[in-house]
Structures are given as C-alpha cells and as structure tokens.
Design a protein around this motif. Structure first.
Motif, mmCIF file in Angstrom:
data_model
loop_
_atom_site.group_PDB
_atom_site.id
_atom_site.type_symbol
_atom_site.label_atom_id
_atom_site.label_comp_id
_atom_site.label_asym_id
_atom_site.label_seq_id
_atom_site.Cartn_x
_atom_site.Cartn_y
_atom_site.Cartn_z
ATOM 1 N N GLU A 294 0.847 -1.197 0.000
ATOM 2 C CA GLU A 294 0.000 0.000 0.000
ATOM 3 C C GLU A 294 0.888 1.255 0.000
ATOM 4 N N LYS A 295 0.398 2.305 -0.611
ATOM 5 C CA LYS A 295 1.159 3.562 -0.605
ATOM 6 C C LYS A 295 0.987 4.257 0.741
ATOM 7 N N PRO A 296 1.891 5.151 1.136
ATOM 8 C CA PRO A 296 3.203 5.395 0.546
ATOM 9 C C PRO A 296 4.140 4.227 0.850
ATOM 10 N N ILE A 297 5.178 4.113 0.045
ATOM 11 C CA ILE A 297 6.063 2.958 0.205
ATOM 12 C C ILE A 297 6.588 2.869 1.638
ATOM 13 N N ALA A 298 6.913 3.998 2.224
ATOM 14 C CA ALA A 298 7.461 4.032 3.586
ATOM 15 C C ALA A 298 7.323 5.451 4.111
ATOM 16 N N THR A 299 7.816 5.672 5.322
ATOM 17 C CA THR A 299 7.753 7.027 5.883
ATOM 18 C C THR A 299 9.107 7.723 5.813
ATOM 19 N N GLU A 300 10.168 6.974 5.536
ATOM 20 C CA GLU A 300 11.502 7.561 5.410
ATOM 21 C C GLU A 300 12.160 7.046 4.136
ATOM 22 N N VAL A 301 12.910 7.910 3.481
ATOM 23 C CA VAL A 301 13.562 7.538 2.223
ATOM 24 C C VAL A 301 14.516 6.353 2.428
ATOM 25 N N LYS A 302 15.263 6.380 3.542
ATOM 26 C CA LYS A 302 16.238 5.289 3.761
ATOM 27 C C LYS A 302 15.514 3.946 3.949
ATOM 28 N N ASP A 303 14.310 3.974 4.509
ATOM 29 C CA ASP A 303 13.531 2.735 4.656
ATOM 30 C C ASP A 303 13.119 2.211 3.277
ATOM 31 N N ALA A 304 12.666 3.137 2.422
ATOM 32 C CA ALA A 304 12.260 2.736 1.069
ATOM 33 C C ALA A 304 13.438 2.144 0.305
ATOM 34 N N GLU A 305 14.596 2.777 0.460
ATOM 35 C CA GLU A 305 15.815 2.267 -0.187
ATOM 36 C C GLU A 305 16.098 0.831 0.235
ATOM 37 N N GLU A 306 16.009 0.601 1.542
ATOM 38 C CA GLU A 306 16.305 -0.732 2.086
ATOM 39 C C GLU A 306 15.284 -1.758 1.588
ATOM 40 N N MET A 307 14.025 -1.348 1.508
ATOM 41 C CA MET A 307 12.971 -2.257 1.017
ATOM 42 C C MET A 307 13.244 -2.642 -0.435
ATOM 43 N N ILE A 308 13.588 -1.643 -1.237
ATOM 44 C CA ILE A 308 13.837 -1.894 -2.662
ATOM 45 C C ILE A 308 15.050 -2.810 -2.824
ATOM 46 N N ARG A 309 16.109 -2.500 -2.077
ATOM 47 C CA ARG A 309 17.344 -3.289 -2.187
ATOM 48 C C ARG A 309 17.091 -4.741 -1.753
ATOM 49 N N THR A 310 16.362 -4.913 -0.659
ATOM 50 C CA THR A 310 16.102 -6.267 -0.158
ATOM 51 C C THR A 310 15.281 -7.068 -1.174
ATOM 52 N N CYS A 311 14.260 -6.450 -1.740
ATOM 53 C CA CYS A 311 13.410 -7.168 -2.705
ATOM 54 C C CYS A 311 14.228 -7.563 -3.940
ATOM 55 N N LYS A 312 15.155 -6.692 -4.344
ATOM 56 C CA LYS A 312 16.023 -7.034 -5.485
ATOM 57 C C LYS A 312 16.918 -8.211 -5.122
ATOM 58 N N GLU A 313 17.510 -8.124 -3.948
ATOM 59 C CA GLU A 313 18.414 -9.202 -3.508
ATOM 60 C C GLU A 313 17.679 -10.534 -3.387
#
Lengths: 331, 310
Positions: free
Chosen positions: A91-110
C-alpha cells in the motif's frame, strides 16, 4: 495462486480482499494482523485463516502478499515478506523515510521478489484515456498540471505521526505525483509547500498546497488537503487540469457517479458507477506475478513520490523551494 | 443632477455610457477622445466627475488633469497604471480632497461579495485552503499576474487580510501563429494562516472564474460555467441564428459596471464610504509583482510589510 494480506490497518485491504476473492486464479488464504480482533474479524469476513504470528504466516505456501499495515510498518513487513520469497504489493506510501524505502527496494532485489506499490488511480479507465490523449499530443506539449487529491480527515492511526509519517501531505501528495510522473515520464526537480493544521485539533498537517517544477520545466501544483467537509457527498476527489500548448484537459477521476438525495440517512451521496480501479490494480499485480515480469508500478516509483513528500516537508519547514535529492541505485 | 465627462478613445464605444444608464440623476456631458479636449471639459465648473475608460492610453495623465481641476474620478483602466503612479495619484487626490475609485470588478460581483460576507460571518469557520481559478482568452494583453491576478489578489486581501508571502510558477508558449499561451499557479500565504491557491490561465477558449473556499466548518464552491441559468443549444443541422440577445456573462459584466458607478456616486455624495482606495489597488499590484518575481526566481517572495495597507 495463494495470496495473503498483511494487516487490515489500511481500509483499502477490504477492497483488495474482495478483488482477490473475485479473481479466478487467486485464493485468498491467510490474514496476519497484529491487532487480533481486527485480524480475526477480517478472517471471518473473508473465511480465511487468521495468523497472529507473522513468521508463521510467512512460512505458509503463500506466493504473494499485500501489505496494508500502518505506513511506518511497511518496511518491517515488506522486508520480512521478501526474505520469505513472497511477491509483494505494498500500500502507498512505500514508507515514511527515504532510507527505509531504499532498504525495502534493495532487499526485494536481492531476494528476487516483486515489489509493486499500490497506486490504483493508474488503473482507472479514465486515466488510460488521459494517457493516450497526452501521448498522442492531443493537447500539444504539456505545460502545467493543477491537481487535487482531497479527502475527509481519516482519523485513527493516519493522524498518529509515528505510525503514519505525517498527515494530509503524506497521505495525498503521492497519488497525483505518481500520475504526473507516469503521464509525463518526468521527474520532480524543485518543490515548494505551504502545509498547516487548520481544520482539526490534530498533531499532523491537515491541509496545504505543494508547488513543483519538473525536470522538463512543466509546472505542477497538488492540493492534498483533508478539506472535504463532513457533509461532502463522497470521501474526496482526484482531479487534474492538464494544460498543453494546444488545449487543456480537465480530468475528474470520480466524476462517473449518480447523485443520491438520501432522506433515510439525511444526506446527499455520490453513487459511483465506474469500474473500480482497485480491481485493475489487483489483476495487474497477479498477472505480474504469474508472468514473472517487472511490476507496473515499482518500488522506485514509490521512492520517487516519497522523496517529493519529504522535500515538501523540508520546504514547509524552511519556507524555501528545495531541490529534490534523488536516491539512485546501481544497475 | 450629476454631470459626468467620459474619456474614451475607442471609436464608437458606448460601453462606458451604457454603464451610467442604470444610475439615477446622471447627465453625460460628453465623451472626450483626446487629452486636449478632455483638459478643456474638466475645467467646466458644472462637471462633477469623470469616467476614464480602459481604451485610454496612459490613464494616469488623464486622472491628474481631472484631479487638478477638482473632479472626482472613476477609472476602469487601473491595470495600465504603474504601482508608483498609483501612489502619486493617491497623494494628489488626498491633497485636492478628491475621490479616486479604481474599482476591482470582483468587489461589485454579487457572488464574490456574497462569498466574502459568508466567510466573514463564519460560514466556513476558520479558513483553510482557498482555491481560485480565473481564465481569459489567450489574446489578452499584459502580464498575467496583473491582468488576471490583481483582482483576485485584491479580493483575497479584502476577504482574508494581509499577505505574508507569495510563491508562483508560470509557463508561456508561443505557437506558430505567434499567439501566446500563458498559465500560472500561485500560492499566497495570508498573515492569518489562510493558504490560497490561484490558477491564472490565458490558455482556455473562454472567460471563466471559480472558487472553492474551505474551512473548519464548511466549504463554499462556485464555478461561472455551472451558473448559467440559460443554456441555448440549436439542432446541429440548423445554422445558429443571431439571437440578438446579450450573452448572460456580458450582461452580468455590464451590471457590475453600473453598480460600481452607482456606488461611486453614493460615496462622492457622502452616503457611504468608498468601497476601496487606490492603496488597495496598489497592494494587490504589489502581490502581483511579488508573484512575478517569484516565478522568475523559483523562490517565494516575502512581502516585508506584511501586505498591510497604510
């Protein structure tokens, strides 16, 4: 395909559950919720299993999950689901902090799993027509967009900053921003915002205006206010005035409704009759999982809109237009 | 009987004369189409007031002549007068004891007057976000923030008070025929916290205005396109006849021209205070100027004196 839902904190979970159950290739089999009463009620409504233990829920043979927890918990739930190799619609928004969104994206890629962000308005049939009109240059080159995503004040955890990340700006900038990026294939460059709390005695902002300049030079404003009165005949709106070199498109996404003067409830109501955009969102996500293709609306799409929300808060704090600081990922 | 001289350089124009036709006890002495004739006429002791039409070039010169001859002035050409000139005119009017009305049409528009009264009476509670839209034909001349914006800014200031800062963005495109499409989005923050968003468009095929005034206890909405009591469509196979009837919007505009003249006469006669002063016009133009500066710099512009009148 077995699909589960992580939390019914966000009310959209009910709509997603309904369309999962209607989908011929999907079985909604499990619901997890930290709120036992809410989770058990939802499980009973949709006649599926309730789990109070997230690890146990993620150990089941679910192929995909939809995350509808409070905004600040998206990170925890998306990362846990990714590590259990579940395909994810968040569900949107992806997260509440940019660094959290970064980590989510990186983890899903990994982990090699899909991370799609729920921006259902892209699937409104009217928006597909708008996209075609813009691509065909029906109004020439786009110069400006004046957008709104108004709503009524939702209450609950939406106005608890530690869970929501913020008020109306967090809740409502992202939909129109996603549409602008998607329609124009453009990114935000500079953001200015005036945000305030003027309607309700709450701890988060309930109104404001956001002004953007896109990288192309297109100018945009977004009104994300929770400014619809209690007597308003529906929850809110999504509208866009798109000005081009040859003409203007006025788009009202929820215009297709009948007006109901309801003496039983002593109120006036909109009765929408257009195809529900959530159905299109769910169908797209399921197809994406089935085909193993990249999501239509990626984690990066979610991140780009979150960056604009954060820039809007910063601008409101310093009373200056701020340049959007974009996170990039190595190829 | 009040005697009025009209200054109008547009050949065959009767708009100004028609505007006086609805005002009682008025006699139009004549229409001057050049400054020399005008200068002679205002010397006439019997003339009470002059009315300067938008067709007049450099209207401040005509106003100065009239004020020096101690004639009261109403002038619909205020967009053409620079901010500094407005201050100078105000000073000479005060010195001569003359009333100068540079009217904002919106202060004489029933729907905008009504909306303001409701806001002041608390109909929407504490104001939140105020959304205004105004469009005119692309061929409209002049700076968009002055020709479309100034009247909106004046109405906002009249209704919600002083302005703290302004943020604006604008775009302009010239097509192959040389016609410009211009569009601007402005945010105005008032001293009381009200946030106004103003869309100004010289990109649409018709004149239009709308508002949405939201507050803690309600919302007021209006759209000129949804407020036409008569919609007349002919069968597509038939040629549209010349109706001979004035379009409704034109008639409403004519009513506003008459009503501000009636007010002017009552104000000069001491029956009611002047609705707005040149200082109000100057302040609205200062907001327009701030919007222009903001659009150029990409940053908000603070109105250092808070946008307050003297």
């Amino acid at each position: 395909m077995k699909v589960g839902i992580i939390s019914f904190a966000h009310m959209h979970a009910h709509s997603y559950a309904t369309y999962l159950q209607k989908h011929p290739d999907v079985q909604l089999t499990a619901i997890w919720d930290h709120d036992e009463e809410r989770g058990k009620t939802a499980a009973a409504t949709y006649q599926v299993d309730y789990y109070g233990d997230l690890r146990e829920f993620l150990q089941t043979d679910l192929e995909a999950v939809i995350v509808c927890s409070e905004n600040a918990r998206h990170k925890e739930h998306v990362i846990a689901a990714a590590k259990s190799k579940k395909q994810i619609l968040c569900e949107k928004p992806i997260a509440t902090e940019v660094k959290d969104a970064e980590e989510m994206i990186r983890t899903c890629k990994e982990e090699g799993v899909i991370l799609q962000i729920a921006y259902p308005v892209r699937f409104a049939s009217v928006m597909e027509q708008v996209r075609q009109l813009i691509e065909s240059k029906a109004i020439g080159e786009v110069l400006a967009v004046n957008g709104t995503n108004h709503g009524q004040m939702p209450g609950g955890w939406f106005i608890e900053k530690e869970l929501s990340g913020g008020g109306a700006a967090t809740d409502h900038i992202v939909h129109v921003m996603d549409l602008v990026r998607w329609l124009l294939k453009d990114e935000g460059k500079s953001v200015y915002a005036e945000l305030d709390t003027r309607f309700y005695d709450i701890d988060v902002e309930d109104c404001g205006i956001v002004s953007l300049e896109m990288e192309s030079g297109v100018i945009v404003t977004i009104d994300p206010s929770w400014s619809r009165p209690k007597t308003f005949p529906t929850w809110g709106d999504v509208t866009m005035q798109i000005v081009g070199t040859k003409g203007t498109l006025s788009v009202d996404v929820f215009k297709q409704h009948a007006l109901y003067y309801n003496d039983h409830a002593n109120r006036v109501q909109h009765l929408p009759w257009a195809k529900d955009m959530d159905e299109g969102l769910i169908a797209d996500f399921i197809q994406c999982v089935q085909e193993g293709r990249a999501p239509s609306i990626s984690g990066e799409d979610g991140l780009r809109t979150l960056e604009i929300v954060k820039a809007a808060y910063e601008s409101n704090r310093c009373k200056q237009a701020v340049i959007i600081d974009k996170v990039t990922f190595p190829e | 009987m009040w005697k009025v001289v009209i200054a109008d350089t547009a050949a065959g124009s009767t708009q100004q004369q028609c505007a006086w036709s609805g005002v009682n006890e008025i006699e139009i002495i004549g229409v001057a189409d050049n400054l020399a004739v005008f200068g002679e006429w205002v010397k006439d002791q019997e003339v009470d007031a002059v009315d300067i039409a938008p067709s007049v070039t450099a209207p401040e010169k005509w106003i100065e002549l009239a004020v020096e001859a101690k004639k009261h002035v109403i002038c619909d050409a205020n967009v053409q007068i620079g901010i500094e000139a407005i201050s100078e005119l105000q000073a000479i009017c005060e010195k001569q004891g003359i009333m100068l009305l540079l009217p904002n049409a919106w202060r004489f528009s029933p729907v905008y007057v009504q909306a303001r009264e409701h806001v002041l009476q608390g109909a929407i509670g504490k104001p939140g976000v105020i959304r205004m839209r105004r469009s005119a034909l692309p061929a409209t001349k002049g700076c968009i923030f002055d020709v479309l914006g100034a009247e909106v800014f004046d109405w906002l200031r009249w209704t919600f008070g002083d302005v703290l800062r302004v943020m604006a963005r604008s775009v302009k495109h010239m097509d192959e025929t040389g016609q410009a499409v211009e569009y601007a989005l402005v945010i105005v923050k008032h001293a009381d916290g009200t946030i106004a968003h103003i869309e100004l468009s010289l990109a649409e095929p018709e004149e239009r205005s709308s508002f949405e005034l939201t507050g803690a206890s309600g919302m007021l909405q209006y759209d000129s396109n949804d407020s036409q009591p008569i919609v007349w469509d002919m069968n597509r196979k038939l040629v549209q006849p010349d109706s001979g009837a004035e379009p409704f919007a034109d008639r409403a505009a004519a009513d506003r021209r008459s009503s501000r003249r009636a007010h002017f006469v009552r104000a000069v006669s001491g029956q009611e205070p002047l609705q707005m002063t040149p200082e109000d016009v100057r302040m609205a133009r200062k907001i327009a100027q701030a919007a222009r500066q903001s659009a150029e710099s990409g940053q908000p512009v603070q109105l250092m004196d808070g946008g307050s009148a003297k």
